[in-house]
Design a protein around this motif. Structure first.
Motif, PDB file in Angstrom:
ATOM      1  N   GLN A 152       0.833  -1.201   0.000  1.00  0.00           N
ATOM      2  CA  GLN A 152       0.000   0.000   0.000  1.00  0.00           C
ATOM      3  C   GLN A 152       0.870   1.255   0.000  1.00  0.00           C
ATOM      4  O   GLN A 152       2.020   1.244   0.439  1.00  0.00           O
ATOM      5  N   ARG A 153       0.296   2.328  -0.495  1.00  0.00           N
ATOM      6  CA  ARG A 153       0.986   3.604  -0.457  1.00  0.00           C
ATOM      7  C   ARG A 153       1.161   4.036   0.997  1.00  0.00           C
ATOM      8  O   ARG A 153       0.242   3.874   1.814  1.00  0.00           O
ATOM      9  N   GLU A 154       2.323   4.582   1.305  1.00  0.00           N
ATOM     10  CA  GLU A 154       2.594   5.007   2.675  1.00  0.00           C
ATOM     11  C   GLU A 154       3.220   6.399   2.683  1.00  0.00           C
ATOM     12  O   GLU A 154       3.927   6.787   1.754  1.00  0.00           O
ATOM     13  N   LEU A 155       2.953   7.114   3.756  1.00  0.00           N
ATOM     14  CA  LEU A 155       3.565   8.417   3.940  1.00  0.00           C
ATOM     15  C   LEU A 155       5.054   8.240   4.216  1.00  0.00           C
ATOM     16  O   LEU A 155       5.455   7.383   5.000  1.00  0.00           O
ATOM     17  N   VAL A 156       5.858   9.067   3.576  1.00  0.00           N
ATOM     18  CA  VAL A 156       7.302   9.087   3.837  1.00  0.00           C
ATOM     19  C   VAL A 156       7.641  10.271   4.733  1.00  0.00           C
ATOM     20  O   VAL A 156       8.228  10.114   5.794  1.00  0.00           O
ATOM     21  N   ALA A 157       7.243  11.466   4.284  1.00  0.00           N
ATOM     22  CA  ALA A 157       7.524  12.667   5.050  1.00  0.00           C
ATOM     23  C   ALA A 157       6.593  13.771   4.581  1.00  0.00           C
ATOM     24  O   ALA A 157       6.218  13.811   3.406  1.00  0.00           O
ATOM     25  N   PHE A 158       6.254  14.667   5.506  1.00  0.00           N
ATOM     26  CA  PHE A 158       5.339  15.764   5.173  1.00  0.00           C
ATOM     27  C   PHE A 158       5.715  16.978   5.995  1.00  0.00           C
ATOM     28  O   PHE A 158       6.072  16.849   7.169  1.00  0.00           O
ATOM     29  N   ILE A 159       5.642  18.144   5.367  1.00  0.00           N
ATOM     30  CA  ILE A 159       5.941  19.388   6.070  1.00  0.00           C
ATOM     31  C   ILE A 159       4.780  20.344   5.864  1.00  0.00           C
ATOM     32  O   ILE A 159       4.319  20.553   4.736  1.00  0.00           O
ATOM     33  N   THR A 160       4.297  20.931   6.945  1.00  0.00           N
ATOM     34  CA  THR A 160       3.157  21.830   6.846  1.00  0.00           C
ATOM     35  C   THR A 160       3.604  23.280   6.631  1.00  0.00           C
ATOM     36  O   THR A 160       4.791  23.602   6.701  1.00  0.00           O
ATOM     37  N   ARG A 161       2.619  24.113   6.401  1.00  0.00           N
ATOM     38  CA  ARG A 161       2.866  25.543   6.185  1.00  0.00           C
ATOM     39  C   ARG A 161       3.568  26.176   7.385  1.00  0.00           C
ATOM     40  O   ARG A 161       4.331  27.126   7.242  1.00  0.00           O
ATOM     41  N   THR A 162       3.298  25.611   8.556  1.00  0.00           N
ATOM     42  CA  THR A 162       3.916  26.142   9.770  1.00  0.00           C
ATOM     43  C   THR A 162       5.156  25.361  10.178  1.00  0.00           C
ATOM     44  O   THR A 162       5.600  25.441  11.319  1.00  0.00           O
ATOM     45  N   ASP A 163       5.689  24.570   9.228  1.00  0.00           N
ATOM     46  CA  ASP A 163       6.957  23.848   9.402  1.00  0.00           C
ATOM     47  C   ASP A 163       6.881  22.691  10.387  1.00  0.00           C
ATOM     48  O   ASP A 163       7.905  22.269  10.924  1.00  0.00           O
ATOM     49  N   THR A 164       5.679  22.189  10.623  1.00  0.00           N
ATOM     50  CA  THR A 164       5.562  20.938  11.366  1.00  0.00           C
ATOM     51  C   THR A 164       5.924  19.799  10.422  1.00  0.00           C
ATOM     52  O   THR A 164       5.441  19.758   9.291  1.00  0.00           O
TER      53      THR A 164
END
Length: 121
Positions: free
Chosen positions: A44-56
């Protein structure tokens, strides 16, 4: 029309490094966050990394300490520096962005076309 264009990927030996980039273009009001997902054959597709607008930043446990996500100065580009690559990192990596097209539109997901990362032993 929002577009996500990915660069990078390719073939590397285990222990090596690669850098992916993803640039968002087109008419948009605001980017809430950008990141990378991957899908290996039969998985299945999995999250690797994510960065939000507020740098979380959020990383998958499997890549913590090896991968680093960052944003460009204009905040419309996201990078994924992948170090100490393992055979298990082999997958198609897709860029994802959560974008407001306008102040009155709901935020929606946009996806890049995907880039192949192959790690050989």
């Amino acid at each position: 029309q929002v577009q996500l264009v990915e660069l990078g990927g390719g073939l590397v030996q285990a222990g090596g490094s690669l850098r992916l980039s993803c640039a968002a273009s087109g008419s948009m009001y605001r980017i809430e966050g950008m990141g990378w997902y991957r899908q290996a054959p039969g998985k299945q597709r999995e999250l690797v990394a994510f960065i939000t607008r507020t740098d979380t930043i959020n990383y998958s446990d499997s890549v913590k300490g090896r991968f680093t996500i960052s944003r460009g100065d204009a905040k419309k580009t996201v990078y994924l520096q992948m170090n100490s690559l393992e055979v298990e990192d082999t997958a198609v990596y897709c860029c994802n962005a959560e974008i407001w097209a306008s102040p009155t539109d709901p935020v929606r997901d946009y996806w890049g076309q995907g880039t192949q990362v192959n790690v050989s032993s």
